[in-house]
Design a protein around this motif. Structure first.
Motif, PDB file in Angstrom:
ATOM      1  N   PRO A  50     -21.577  73.390  45.618  1.00  0.00           N
ATOM      2  CA  PRO A  50     -21.246  74.504  46.519  1.00  0.00           C
ATOM      3  C   PRO A  50     -22.506  75.166  47.049  1.00  0.00           C
ATOM      4  CG  PRO A  50     -20.958  75.180  44.243  1.00  0.00           C
ATOM      5  CD  PRO A  50     -21.328  73.715  44.216  1.00  0.00           C
ATOM      6  N   ALA A  51     -22.492  75.552  48.313  1.00  0.00           N
ATOM      7  CA  ALA A  51     -23.645  76.210  48.941  1.00  0.00           C
ATOM      8  C   ALA A  51     -23.648  77.684  48.544  1.00  0.00           C
ATOM      9  CB  ALA A  51     -23.589  76.038  50.451  1.00  0.00           C
ATOM     10  N   ILE A  52     -23.994  77.955  47.279  1.00  0.00           N
ATOM     11  CA  ILE A  52     -23.929  79.315  46.742  1.00  0.00           C
ATOM     12  C   ILE A  52     -25.275  80.029  46.750  1.00  0.00           C
ATOM     13  CG2 ILE A  52     -21.919  78.880  45.298  1.00  0.00           C
ATOM     14  CD1 ILE A  52     -23.857  78.523  42.922  1.00  0.00           C
ATOM     15  N   GLY A  53     -26.339  79.329  47.132  1.00  0.00           N
ATOM     16  CA  GLY A  53     -27.659  79.946  47.160  1.00  0.00           C
ATOM     17  C   GLY A  53     -27.718  81.070  48.184  1.00  0.00           C
ATOM     18  N   ARG A  54     -28.411  82.128  47.857  1.00  0.00           N
ATOM     19  CA  ARG A  54     -28.570  83.254  48.778  1.00  0.00           C
ATOM     20  C   ARG A  54     -30.025  83.543  49.096  1.00  0.00           C
ATOM     21  NH1 ARG A  54     -24.662  81.826  50.202  1.00  0.00           N
ATOM     22  NH2 ARG A  54     -22.605  82.587  49.827  1.00  0.00           N
ATOM     23  N   PHE A  55     -30.925  82.820  48.427  1.00  0.00           N
ATOM     24  CA  PHE A  55     -32.361  83.024  48.610  1.00  0.00           C
ATOM     25  C   PHE A  55     -33.081  81.702  48.411  1.00  0.00           C
ATOM     26  CE2 PHE A  55     -30.601  86.954  47.030  1.00  0.00           C
ATOM     27  CZ  PHE A  55     -31.163  87.908  47.858  1.00  0.00           C
ATOM     28  N   TRP A  56     -34.197  81.525  49.098  1.00  0.00           N
ATOM     29  CA  TRP A  56     -35.115  80.446  48.783  1.00  0.00           C
ATOM     30  C   TRP A  56     -35.819  80.829  47.481  1.00  0.00           C
ATOM     31  CZ3 TRP A  56     -36.050  75.824  51.177  1.00  0.00           C
ATOM     32  CH2 TRP A  56     -35.491  75.637  52.433  1.00  0.00           C
ATOM     33  N   PRO A  57     -36.247  79.879  46.669  1.00  0.00           N
ATOM     34  CA  PRO A  57     -36.969  80.218  45.439  1.00  0.00           C
ATOM     35  C   PRO A  57     -38.287  80.951  45.697  1.00  0.00           C
ATOM     36  CG  PRO A  57     -36.183  77.967  45.329  1.00  0.00           C
ATOM     37  CD  PRO A  57     -35.943  78.443  46.733  1.00  0.00           C
ATOM     38  N   VAL A  58     -38.952  80.617  46.808  1.00  0.00           N
ATOM     39  CA  VAL A  58     -40.206  81.281  47.172  1.00  0.00           C
ATOM     40  C   VAL A  58     -40.189  81.568  48.663  1.00  0.00           C
ATOM     41  CG1 VAL A  58     -41.643  80.347  45.313  1.00  0.00           C
ATOM     42  CG2 VAL A  58     -41.368  79.037  47.404  1.00  0.00           C
ATOM     43  N   GLY A  59     -40.682  82.727  49.047  1.00  0.00           N
ATOM     44  CA  GLY A  59     -40.771  83.071  50.456  1.00  0.00           C
ATOM     45  C   GLY A  59     -39.420  83.171  51.138  1.00  0.00           C
ATOM     46  N   SER A  60     -39.445  83.222  52.480  1.00  0.00           N
ATOM     47  CA  SER A  60     -38.197  83.323  53.230  1.00  0.00           C
ATOM     48  C   SER A  60     -37.793  81.983  53.836  1.00  0.00           C
ATOM     49  CB  SER A  60     -38.316  84.378  54.331  1.00  0.00           C
ATOM     50  OG  SER A  60     -39.368  84.038  55.209  1.00  0.00           O
ATOM     51  N   ARG A  61     -38.717  81.109  54.089  1.00  0.00           N
ATOM     52  CA  ARG A  61     -38.451  79.736  54.520  1.00  0.00           C
ATOM     53  C   ARG A  61     -39.728  78.936  54.282  1.00  0.00           C
ATOM     54  NH1 ARG A  61     -35.300  76.086  56.497  1.00  0.00           N
ATOM     55  NH2 ARG A  61     -35.862  74.732  58.193  1.00  0.00           N
ATOM     56  N   PRO A  62     -39.965  78.557  53.027  1.00  0.00           N
ATOM     57  CA  PRO A  62     -41.219  77.877  52.695  1.00  0.00           C
ATOM     58  C   PRO A  62     -41.243  76.447  53.237  1.00  0.00           C
ATOM     59  CG  PRO A  62     -39.761  77.866  50.818  1.00  0.00           C
ATOM     60  CD  PRO A  62     -39.094  78.704  51.869  1.00  0.00           C
ATOM     61  N   PRO A  63     -42.440  75.911  53.445  1.00  0.00           N
ATOM     62  CA  PRO A  63     -42.511  74.512  53.872  1.00  0.00           C
ATOM     63  C   PRO A  63     -42.089  73.587  52.729  1.00  0.00           C
ATOM     64  CG  PRO A  63     -44.704  75.381  53.457  1.00  0.00           C
ATOM     65  CD  PRO A  63     -43.746  76.535  53.327  1.00  0.00           C
ATOM     66  N   VAL A  64     -41.314  72.561  53.061  1.00  0.00           N
ATOM     67  CA  VAL A  64     -40.942  71.545  52.078  1.00  0.00           C
ATOM     68  C   VAL A  64     -42.038  70.486  52.129  1.00  0.00           C
ATOM     69  CG1 VAL A  64     -39.243  69.815  51.390  1.00  0.00           C
ATOM     70  CG2 VAL A  64     -38.483  72.014  52.334  1.00  0.00           C
ATOM     71  N   LEU A  65     -42.879  70.462  51.100  1.00  0.00           N
ATOM     72  CA  LEU A  65     -44.010  69.539  51.058  1.00  0.00           C
ATOM     73  C   LEU A  65     -43.571  68.126  50.718  1.00  0.00           C
ATOM     74  CD1 LEU A  65     -46.614  71.789  49.190  1.00  0.00           C
ATOM     75  CD2 LEU A  65     -46.266  71.527  51.654  1.00  0.00           C
ATOM     76  N   ARG A  66     -42.537  68.022  49.892  1.00  0.00           N
ATOM     77  CA  ARG A  66     -41.968  66.718  49.541  1.00  0.00           C
ATOM     78  C   ARG A  66     -40.490  66.911  49.284  1.00  0.00           C
ATOM     79  NH1 ARG A  66     -43.562  62.703  44.527  1.00  0.00           N
ATOM     80  NH2 ARG A  66     -42.206  60.994  45.180  1.00  0.00           N
ATOM     81  N   GLY A  67     -39.683  66.086  49.908  1.00  0.00           N
ATOM     82  CA  GLY A  67     -38.231  66.199  49.791  1.00  0.00           C
ATOM     83  C   GLY A  67     -37.668  65.470  48.590  1.00  0.00           C
ATOM     84  N   TRP A  68     -36.376  65.587  48.448  1.00  0.00           N
ATOM     85  CA  TRP A  68     -35.637  64.957  47.353  1.00  0.00           C
ATOM     86  C   TRP A  68     -35.449  63.484  47.654  1.00  0.00           C
ATOM     87  CZ3 TRP A  68     -30.168  63.516  46.990  1.00  0.00           C
ATOM     88  CH2 TRP A  68     -29.742  63.286  45.684  1.00  0.00           C
ATOM     89  N   GLN A  69     -35.827  62.627  46.700  1.00  0.00           N
ATOM     90  CA  GLN A  69     -35.659  61.180  46.829  1.00  0.00           C
ATOM     91  C   GLN A  69     -35.006  60.683  45.549  1.00  0.00           C
ATOM     92  OE1 GLN A  69     -39.809  60.396  47.291  1.00  0.00           O
ATOM     93  NE2 GLN A  69     -39.707  60.401  49.522  1.00  0.00           N
ATOM     94  N   PRO A  70     -33.673  60.525  45.565  1.00  0.00           N
ATOM     95  CA  PRO A  70     -32.981  60.139  44.334  1.00  0.00           C
ATOM     96  C   PRO A  70     -33.407  58.753  43.862  1.00  0.00           C
ATOM     97  CG  PRO A  70     -31.499  59.967  46.208  1.00  0.00           C
ATOM     98  CD  PRO A  70     -32.769  60.586  46.714  1.00  0.00           C
ATOM     99  N   PRO A  71     -33.568  58.583  42.567  1.00  0.00           N
ATOM    100  CA  PRO A  71     -33.921  57.261  42.045  1.00  0.00           C
ATOM    101  C   PRO A  71     -32.705  56.332  42.107  1.00  0.00           C
ATOM    102  CG  PRO A  71     -33.610  58.805  40.253  1.00  0.00           C
ATOM    103  CD  PRO A  71     -33.489  59.591  41.526  1.00  0.00           C
ATOM    104  N   ALA A  72     -32.964  55.043  42.250  1.00  0.00           N
ATOM    105  CA  ALA A  72     -31.883  54.054  42.291  1.00  0.00           C
ATOM    106  C   ALA A  72     -31.255  53.874  40.912  1.00  0.00           C
ATOM    107  CB  ALA A  72     -32.410  52.725  42.811  1.00  0.00           C
ATOM    108  N   THR A  73     -32.034  54.088  39.870  1.00  0.00           N
ATOM    109  CA  THR A  73     -31.550  53.975  38.492  1.00  0.00           C
ATOM    110  C   THR A  73     -31.995  55.219  37.733  1.00  0.00           C
ATOM    111  OG1 THR A  73     -33.555  52.852  37.724  1.00  0.00           O
ATOM    112  CG2 THR A  73     -31.759  51.445  38.574  1.00  0.00           C
ATOM    113  N   PRO A  74     -31.371  55.509  36.597  1.00  0.00           N
ATOM    114  CA  PRO A  74     -31.736  56.730  35.862  1.00  0.00           C
ATOM    115  C   PRO A  74     -33.224  56.860  35.538  1.00  0.00           C
ATOM    116  CG  PRO A  74     -29.726  55.804  34.950  1.00  0.00           C
ATOM    117  CD  PRO A  74     -30.244  54.812  35.962  1.00  0.00           C
ATOM    118  N   TYR A  75     -33.920  55.744  35.306  1.00  0.00           N
ATOM    119  CA  TYR A  75     -35.336  55.806  34.952  1.00  0.00           C
ATOM    120  C   TYR A  75     -36.231  55.263  36.062  1.00  0.00           C
ATOM    121  CZ  TYR A  75     -33.201  56.664  30.468  1.00  0.00           C
ATOM    122  OH  TYR A  75     -32.430  57.185  29.466  1.00  0.00           O
ATOM    123  N   GLY A  76     -35.663  55.047  37.246  1.00  0.00           N
ATOM    124  CA  GLY A  76     -36.412  54.494  38.366  1.00  0.00           C
ATOM    125  C   GLY A  76     -37.287  55.527  39.056  1.00  0.00           C
TER     126      GLY A  76
END
Length: 195
Positions: A50-76
């Motif tokens: 659910p989109a329940i977030g109301r704040f960024w963790p830091v700042g008001s719109r911080p730069p995303v230096l590296r995005g989310w890249q899910p692993p293909a396997t649990p230990y990948g």
């Protein structure tokens, strides 16, 4: 004179209606819902987050230096969170209300984990010098610590790594943020052209 006033009122009506429409409806204008007009409940994303977030963790719109890249396997290989640009000493806030389930050091870095209220989700923030303790209840946007300087994760840049988990499964933490927080900028009113 009456006719002149009536014609002026008719010409102004579209501009007034547009202004009331945009300013009177914050959900359409891209503004956050207010306490007096909470709006619909946030819809979950494809992973059921659910989109329940109301704040960024830091700042008001911080730069995303590296995005989310899910692993293909649990230990990948992959990136099990997002790195947000933030200078050392920047306050770190929880994105939603919850309870601190961990606040301490892991592999030499400060970590804070918050179980989000009303969900089976928890967020993790690192490197953070915690100002909270395990068991503390925190509100949305409450400061839970400050960014520590740790060059190992983000190279020469200073950042905070923000993760989201359901059980042992990592999810994209950006999915916690509603569109109005992820969006570009504020809505703008354009002039109404009349002939």
């Amino acid at each position: 004179m009456r006719r002149l006033l009536w014609c002026g009122a008719l010409r102004a009506a579209p501009a007034v209606a547009l202004t009331l429409l945009v300013l009177g409806c914050p959900a359409w204008a891209g503004a956050p819902p207010t306490a007096s007009a909470p709006g619909p409940a946030p819809a979950p994303d494809a992973a059921g987050v659910p989109a329940i977030g109301r704040f960024w963790p830091v700042g008001s719109r911080p730069p995303v230096l590296r995005g989310w890249q899910p692993p293909a396997t649990p230990y990948g290989p992959g990136h099990r969170g997002v790195d947000l640009g933030a200078a050392a000493g920047t306050p770190v806030r929880t994105v939603s209300a919850g309870r601190v389930s961990f606040a301490g050091r892991v592999a030499g870095r400060g970590v804070v984990t918050v179980e989000l209220a009303g969900t089976d989700l928890r967020t993790a923030y690192e490197p953070v010098s915690p100002s909270v303790r395990k068991g503390d209840t925190v509100g949305a946007g409450e400061v839970i610590g400050v960014v520590e300087r740790a060059e190992a994760h983000c190279g020469t840049a200073s950042c905070v790594h923000w993760g989201l988990l359901r059980g042992e499964t990592y999810l994209n933490p950006l999915s916690l943020l509603p569109p109005w927080l992820l969006g570009g900028g504020p809505s703008r009113l354009l002039p109404v052209l009349t002939n």
